[in-house]
Design a protein around this motif. Structure first.
Motif, mmCIF file in Angstrom:
data_model
loop_
_atom_site.group_PDB
_atom_site.id
_atom_site.type_symbol
_atom_site.label_atom_id
_atom_site.label_comp_id
_atom_site.label_asym_id
_atom_site.label_seq_id
_atom_site.Cartn_x
_atom_site.Cartn_y
_atom_site.Cartn_z
ATOM 1 N N VAL A 366 -31.335 68.999 -25.175
ATOM 2 C CA VAL A 366 -31.700 67.802 -25.943
ATOM 3 C C VAL A 366 -31.794 68.121 -27.430
ATOM 4 C CG1 VAL A 366 -33.573 66.165 -26.384
ATOM 5 C CG2 VAL A 366 -32.827 66.607 -24.040
ATOM 6 N N GLY A 367 -32.459 69.233 -27.756
ATOM 7 C CA GLY A 367 -32.580 69.617 -29.157
ATOM 8 C C GLY A 367 -31.230 69.852 -29.805
ATOM 9 N N GLY A 368 -30.337 70.526 -29.091
ATOM 10 C CA GLY A 368 -29.008 70.794 -29.628
ATOM 11 C C GLY A 368 -28.214 69.528 -29.878
ATOM 12 N N LYS A 369 -28.328 68.574 -28.976
ATOM 13 C CA LYS A 369 -27.606 67.308 -29.150
ATOM 14 C C LYS A 369 -28.168 66.501 -30.324
ATOM 15 C CE LYS A 369 -25.994 66.860 -24.375
ATOM 16 N NZ LYS A 369 -26.185 66.181 -23.070
ATOM 17 N N ILE A 370 -29.466 66.597 -30.543
ATOM 18 C CA ILE A 370 -30.056 65.920 -31.708
ATOM 19 C C ILE A 370 -29.526 66.545 -32.994
ATOM 20 C CG2 ILE A 370 -32.207 65.547 -32.982
ATOM 21 C CD1 ILE A 370 -33.594 65.241 -30.228
ATOM 22 N N PHE A 371 -29.504 67.891 -33.061
ATOM 23 C CA PHE A 371 -28.994 68.581 -34.243
ATOM 24 C C PHE A 371 -27.545 68.192 -34.532
ATOM 25 C CE2 PHE A 371 -31.934 72.379 -33.195
ATOM 26 C CZ PHE A 371 -32.979 71.809 -33.903
ATOM 27 N N ALA A 372 -26.753 68.075 -33.482
ATOM 28 C CA ALA A 372 -25.303 67.893 -33.643
ATOM 29 C C ALA A 372 -24.856 66.461 -33.387
ATOM 30 C CB ALA A 372 -24.576 68.851 -32.690
ATOM 31 N N ALA A 373 -25.760 65.509 -33.518
ATOM 32 C CA ALA A 373 -25.420 64.116 -33.187
ATOM 33 C C ALA A 373 -24.231 63.592 -33.984
ATOM 34 C CB ALA A 373 -26.640 63.218 -33.407
ATOM 35 N N ASP A 374 -24.086 64.073 -35.231
ATOM 36 C CA ASP A 374 -22.949 63.621 -36.050
ATOM 37 C C ASP A 374 -21.871 64.692 -36.170
ATOM 38 O OD1 ASP A 374 -24.059 65.461 -37.818
ATOM 39 O OD2 ASP A 374 -23.683 64.193 -39.584
ATOM 40 N N LEU A 375 -21.968 65.739 -35.336
ATOM 41 C CA LEU A 375 -21.024 66.862 -35.357
ATOM 42 C C LEU A 375 -20.893 67.482 -36.745
ATOM 43 C CD1 LEU A 375 -18.008 66.065 -32.982
ATOM 44 C CD2 LEU A 375 -19.853 67.708 -32.699
ATOM 45 N N GLY A 376 -21.974 67.487 -37.486
ATOM 46 C CA GLY A 376 -21.960 68.111 -38.799
ATOM 47 C C GLY A 376 -21.288 67.299 -39.879
ATOM 48 N N GLN A 377 -21.109 65.992 -39.640
ATOM 49 C CA GLN A 377 -20.394 65.172 -40.621
ATOM 50 C C GLN A 377 -21.115 65.131 -41.972
ATOM 51 O OE1 GLN A 377 -17.284 63.691 -39.957
ATOM 52 N NE2 GLN A 377 -17.341 63.596 -42.182
ATOM 53 N N GLU A 378 -22.437 64.979 -41.949
ATOM 54 C CA GLU A 378 -23.176 64.966 -43.214
ATOM 55 C C GLU A 378 -22.976 66.277 -43.971
ATOM 56 O OE1 GLU A 378 -27.717 65.564 -44.362
ATOM 57 O OE2 GLU A 378 -27.412 63.547 -43.526
ATOM 58 N N VAL A 394 -23.798 78.009 -40.033
ATOM 59 C CA VAL A 394 -24.023 76.575 -39.861
ATOM 60 C C VAL A 394 -22.888 75.964 -39.038
ATOM 61 C CG1 VAL A 394 -24.259 74.362 -41.060
ATOM 62 C CG2 VAL A 394 -25.373 76.407 -41.976
ATOM 63 N N GLU A 395 -21.669 76.371 -39.297
ATOM 64 C CA GLU A 395 -20.526 75.904 -38.507
ATOM 65 C C GLU A 395 -20.725 76.253 -37.033
ATOM 66 O OE1 GLU A 395 -17.609 73.700 -38.159
ATOM 67 O OE2 GLU A 395 -17.254 74.542 -40.149
ATOM 68 N N TYR A 396 -21.265 77.427 -36.797
ATOM 69 C CA TYR A 396 -21.498 77.914 -35.441
ATOM 70 C C TYR A 396 -22.477 77.011 -34.684
ATOM 71 C CZ TYR A 396 -23.137 81.279 -31.868
ATOM 72 O OH TYR A 396 -23.478 81.913 -30.699
ATOM 73 N N LEU A 397 -23.457 76.462 -35.404
ATOM 74 C CA LEU A 397 -24.486 75.659 -34.751
ATOM 75 C C LEU A 397 -24.060 74.217 -34.488
ATOM 76 C CD1 LEU A 397 -27.657 76.999 -36.563
ATOM 77 C CD2 LEU A 397 -26.990 77.403 -34.202
ATOM 78 N N VAL A 398 -22.979 73.778 -35.108
ATOM 79 C CA VAL A 398 -22.457 72.430 -34.832
ATOM 80 C C VAL A 398 -21.016 72.541 -34.330
ATOM 81 C CG1 VAL A 398 -23.981 71.153 -36.359
ATOM 82 C CG2 VAL A 398 -21.910 72.160 -37.302
#
Length: 548
Positions: A366-378, A394-398
């Motif tokens: 759940v936490g990972g999906k919240i972090f990557a909800a926009d796939l790093g678009q911002e 940072v790329e690695y985490l999204v």
């Protein structure tokens, strides 16, 4: 305004930072000298450079400093100069500072001395105490670039409410510390400032995203600092430098005018709290901030005054312990730290039971999906301002292979409901613990690792795993970090009999090298339920005393 060239601009920023240091404290060969003399511990090297009088001052914690300034044993100026000197040296050795205003801060210290001399009174509980700030805490006239080149040279016009509260209480702010790009990594690195090293071993990470704070305080360049935490960003740097830290629940400390990534994401929001070499410093910070009644200005702050939790220091406690989350096996010194906590608490007469939450693995999902909800678009959009690349950690985490699509609004709502479901199950499990205790009471707190490993080696972030920190963001717990022990290469041998359970577990297992980590601090988390900061601090105090 034309965006700066991301390839050349960082050098300009580094030179500006260097020139902001008083001339007598500058030395571009300082790090080379440290290495030539055989040091990898920046704190220990700085000890050889500063006079004994300054070392004595910088060994004191915030509450002690406040007392000796109020009693006029030391002046605010003497204290400020000692810490600023050390901070400037730490900056040159570990790259932990992104903004500084040493001359103005020294002038502020002199002003505080004059007030005390003329009135006989301190302006507040932090009179003359230096406090460092994570980069995102807005200070008028300075940037909050949060690890991006494209957001630099956009100084803020107003202080964060928290900064104003601290300064009104007498604190002397003097630096803003480094963060990773977007503050979305457990390692502090960006194109704008480079890499921030661990002050106890410059070959290791300082953690993130409050890595600059951890490194500076670890080098004794600050007695008290401010960090933020959305997945462990206060707790990880605290643990990696052997400090106390507090992840308060959302709404206890004001976030007003604190610059943030993913601003408006309130389902698992970033929270703001202190890092300190002492638990007493953590408590002084919280008493001061909560005592200022920030809910009168920040609507997100809950109107709860600071409460007395001394009962938890005097009665028998019941503690749930989770040494292993069933997903990632901690390295040997981390397991030993938890074992030492269990033994110490039992010797002190407290009850200890195993804590096990069946849905533990779902926290990270759940936490990972919240972090990557926009796939790093911002992140990518902000990088596009200057053309800078996303830094690897940072790329690695999204990673798009892990999270294949940007969530639509319905998927986001489903995710928020899933988080709520987990929170509800967690509370139910906490209440159910009463059926397993001799006292018949539910557990008072959970003790567990902060991180599965000691601080990893520079740029070797593949072993990074947030499985022990993120769960408490999902349930919004009040969590205190407590130093326990240090890695001992003669005791904490690699367990050659262990068979990793999955690929990430294998990476964590393979990353462990007791020779590399020898002497590095190991800490644990003391987690209570939501909005129980006073209780968490009290129980952390009991644990710390039991370990002595």
């Amino acid at each position: 305004m034309t965006a700066p060239d991301w390839k050349t601009f960082p050098a300009e920023i580094q030179e500006k930072l260097y020139q902001n240091i008083p001339e007598e404290w500058r030395d571009k060969t300082l790090k080379d000298k440290m290495l030539a003399e055989g040091f990898i511990n920046a704190k220990e090297f700085i000890d050889t450079l500063v006079p004994d009088s300054e070392k004595k001052i910088t060994s004191l914690d915030a509450p002690t400093l406040a007392k000796v300034i109020a009693s006029r044993e030391l002046t605010s100026y003497e204290v400020a100069k000692a810490f600023f000197h050390r901070a400037a040296l730490a900056q040159q050795l570990t790259n932990c500072v992104i903004e500084s205003w040493y001359p103005a801060a020294l002038a502020k210290a002199k002003e505080l001395d004059k007030i005390l001399e003329e009135t006989g009174k301190v302006v507040g509980p932090l009179h003359g105490v230096p406090i460092s700030l994570k980069d995102q805490v807005d200070i008028a006239g300075f940037d909050s670039s949060i690890g991006y080149i494209g957001t630099y040279n956009h100084p803020k016009s107003e202080n964060a409410l928290l900064a104003t509260i601290l300064e009104n209480a007498g604190a002397v702010t003097y630096v803003k510390t480094t963060v990773p790009m977007a503050m979305m990594a457990p390692e502090t690195v960006s194109n704008i400032h480079g890499y921030t090293s661990n002050s106890l071993n410059i070959n290791l990470t300082s953690g993130g995203s409050s890595g600059g704070e951890g490194s500076l305080i670890g080098a004794q360049g600050s007695p008290l600092g401010v960090g933020t935490d959305i997945g462990g960003s206060i707790r990880i740097p605290s643990a990696f430098q052997g400090l106390y830290g507090l992840r308060p629940s959302h709404g206890r400390v004001p976030y007003l005018r604190v610059t943030n990534s993913y601003s408006g994401q309130d389902t698992m929001p970033s929270v703001i709290g202190p890092l300190s070499p002492s638990l007493e410093g953590i408590e002084l910070f919280m008493q001061t901030v909560v005592g200022a009644e920030p809910w009168r200005q920040d609507h997100k702050v809950v109107p709860i005054p600071w409460r007395d939790a001394s009962e938890f220091k005097t009665r028998k406690l019941t503690i749930g312990v989770m040494a292993y989350d069933g997903c990632i096996m901690p390295n040997p010194p981390v397991l030993r730290a938890v074992d030492e906590c269990v033994a110490a608490l039992k010797r002190a007469g407290h009850e200890v039971i195993e804590w096990k939450f069946e849905e533990q693995a779902e926290f990270s999902d759940v936490g990972g999906k919240i972090f990557a909800a926009d796939l790093g678009q911002e992140i990518r959009d902000t990088c596009a301002i200057s053309g800078e690349p996303v830094v690897p950690v940072v790329e690695y985490l999204v990673d798009e292979s892990t999270f294949p699509e940007i969530l639509n609004v319905n998927q986001w709502w489903d995710l928020c409901n899933k988080k709520y479901e987990l929170q509800t199950k967690f509370l139910a499990a906490w209440a159910e613990s009463a059926s397993k205790t001799a006292s018949g009471r539910e557990i008072d707190a959970i003790i567990c690792p902060v991180w599965a490993t000691p601080p990893f080696e520079k740029n070797k972030f593949e072993s990074a795993v947030l499985g022990y920190s993120v769960p408490f963001n999902v349930v919004d717990s009040s969590v205190v970090i407590v130093p326990v022990t240090k890695v001992d290469k003669l005791i904490d041998l690699k367990d050659e009999t262990y068979t990793p359970k999955n690929a990430k577990d294998q990476q964590v297992y393979d990353s462990y090298n007791p020779e590399v980590y020898h002497g590095i601090p190991i800490c644990v988390q003391v987690a209570c339920k939501r909005l129980e900061e006073e209780k968490a601090i009290a129980i952390a105090s009991v644990l710390a005393d039991s370990l002595k």
